[in-house]
Design an enzyme around this catalytic site. Structure first.
Site, PDB file in Angstrom:
ATOM      1  N   CYS A 205       0.801  -1.227   0.000  1.00  0.00           N
ATOM      2  CA  CYS A 205       0.000   0.000   0.000  1.00  0.00           C
ATOM      3  C   CYS A 205       0.832   1.273   0.000  1.00  0.00           C
ATOM      4  O   CYS A 205       0.339   2.332  -0.377  1.00  0.00           O
ATOM      5  CB  CYS A 205      -0.935   0.004   1.206  1.00  0.00           C
ATOM      6  SG  CYS A 205      -2.168  -1.323   1.204  1.00  0.00           S
ATOM      7  N   ASN A 206       2.072   1.195   0.465  1.00  0.00           N
ATOM      8  CA  ASN A 206       2.912   2.395   0.470  1.00  0.00           C
ATOM      9  C   ASN A 206       3.533   2.691  -0.881  1.00  0.00           C
ATOM     10  O   ASN A 206       4.080   3.774  -1.117  1.00  0.00           O
ATOM     11  CB  ASN A 206       4.033   2.265   1.502  1.00  0.00           C
ATOM     12  CG  ASN A 206       4.876   1.003   1.311  1.00  0.00           C
ATOM     13  OD1 ASN A 206       4.504  -0.025   1.873  1.00  0.00           O
ATOM     14  ND2 ASN A 206       5.950   1.046   0.558  1.00  0.00           N
TER      15      ASN A 206
END
Length: 382
Positions: A164-165
């Site tokens: 997700c980063n």
């Protein structure tokens, strides 16, 4: 497992200067975000509908779904069998779904971003593709170049498996390419078919994951410099000033996507302590981002935080002293789409632009969180 929440002092780099060097906030060669585009599958479902579709009666699991702060998610569900129940895909079918949905959503997101930028496919000099919901070789960038008819000499990069980063990890690389090639258009696309990355075994661990993620893609176009030869000489949008990162190595296993031998497929693991680990490190990484700029957190007009989940967002809010208004787009995207993994923050960015409240000179902070455990941030200025 036991996670360690490191104190802020643990973030200091051994070689970091006592005083951060000054940062030029409006350098002419900084990369500028000139457009954004998003895409999702046509089918969307409420949390209650999903519980009925998959015939989930366990009150604990139903509570997780219905108290997630998520109303609807766009998903590509498994086919229906003869008995009316959903036929759960094997790993091969999931990889095929990842490829089909990644290409479809990625194509539409890129087309929308280019239309919003007033640019053509022939203007793209660099294409960076981000995904974590499957594995492809050649990567998504090659497939999009073929599908869209982008110049085959286009430079490209695939960022796979960072989670997700990864949208901000990729943005850092794309902004660097844009600065090295002033006037040329760089495009980043995050394409996450999260419905191609699930395990359905009735446990609370997998149920939490299954209650959270949605399918979606987001693309942004960047250009740097003020040269007369730019493909977008009148480009507007925020300049990317600076990035700051933090990886909490003590929580390396807190979020992971790896092989589950019992289920014979890949499975995502999410430790219940993740929101608190992320929250504990949000303040020091933002302080590092603002170091050398002369800015305080109160100078930031716009906060675009990854829609990681209700507890994650609440934890970041508390630790940074943000209001519900500050994270209105983060929570709105979570409500309407769920966690879209790497592209979530760009859906929030799109909503901010549509809101029409940004003023020249405003500062914004972009923040993503994911496996590592990792926090990525970027400072932008309109």
């Amino acid at each position: 497992m036991t996670l360690t929440i490191a104190p802020p002092a643990a973030l200091a780099h051994p070689g970091a200067p006592a005083t951060a060097p000054a940062v030029e906030l409006d350098a002419a060669d900084q990369a500028r975000i000139v457009a954004v585009g998003t895409a999702v599958p046509p089918e969307s479902y409420s949390q209650a509908e999903l519980l009925d579709i998959f015939r989930i009666e366990d009150p604990r699991i139903r509570s997780v779904f219905l108290n997630s702060a998520i109303d609807r998610r766009h998903l590509t569900l498994p086919p229906t069998g003869a008995d009316g129940a959903r036929v759960l895909e094997l790993q091969g079918a999931l990889l095929a779904k990842h490829k089909a949905q990644g290409v479809d959503m990625g194509v539409r997101a890129v087309q929308t971003a280019l239309k919003n930028a007033g640019a053509a496919l022939s203007d793209i000099g660099y294409l960076c593709c981000v995904t974590s919901t499957g594995f492809l070789t050649p990567g998504l960038s090659a497939l999009l170049i073929r599908e869209l008819g982008i110049d085959r000499h286009c430079s490209r990069l695939d960022i796979v498996g960072m989670g997700c980063n990864a949208g901000l990890n990729a943005l850092n690389a794309v902004a660097g390419w844009a600065r090295a090639h002033p006037g040329q258009l760089a495009v980043m696309v995050c394409a996450e078919a999260c419905s191609a990355a699930y395990v359905f075994d009735g446990t609370m661990r997998t149920s939490v994951v299954n209650s959270l993620f949605g399918d979606g893609s987001a693309a942004i176009a960047l250009v740097a410099g003020e040269t007369a030869g730019s493909v977008l000489p009148a480009a507007t949008g925020p300049r990317i000033v600076k990035f700051a990162s933090c990886i909490v190595t003590d929580a390396l296993d807190a979020m992971r996507y790896d092989w589950d031998s019992a289920q014979d497929r890949f499975s995502f693991f999410l430790d219940p302590q993740v929101p608190y680990v992320v929250g504990a490190h949000a303040e020091p990484v933002v302080d590092r981002l603002l170091a050398g700029t002369g800015l305080r957190r109160s100078d930031i007009a716009h906060w675009l935080v990854h829609s990681g989940g209700k507890k994650v967002v609440d934890s970041v809010m508390v630790n940074l002293g943000l209001t519900r208004h500050d994270v209105r787009h983060t929570t709105g995207v979570l409500r309407d789409f769920g966690n879209l993994s790497s592209g979530s923050f760009l859906f929030s960015y799109e909503r901010l632009l549509q809101e029409g409240v940004v003023q020249p000179g405003d500062y914004g902070v972009l923040m993503t969180m994911g496996p590592g455990s990792t926090l990525e941030t970027a400072l932008v200025r309109w």
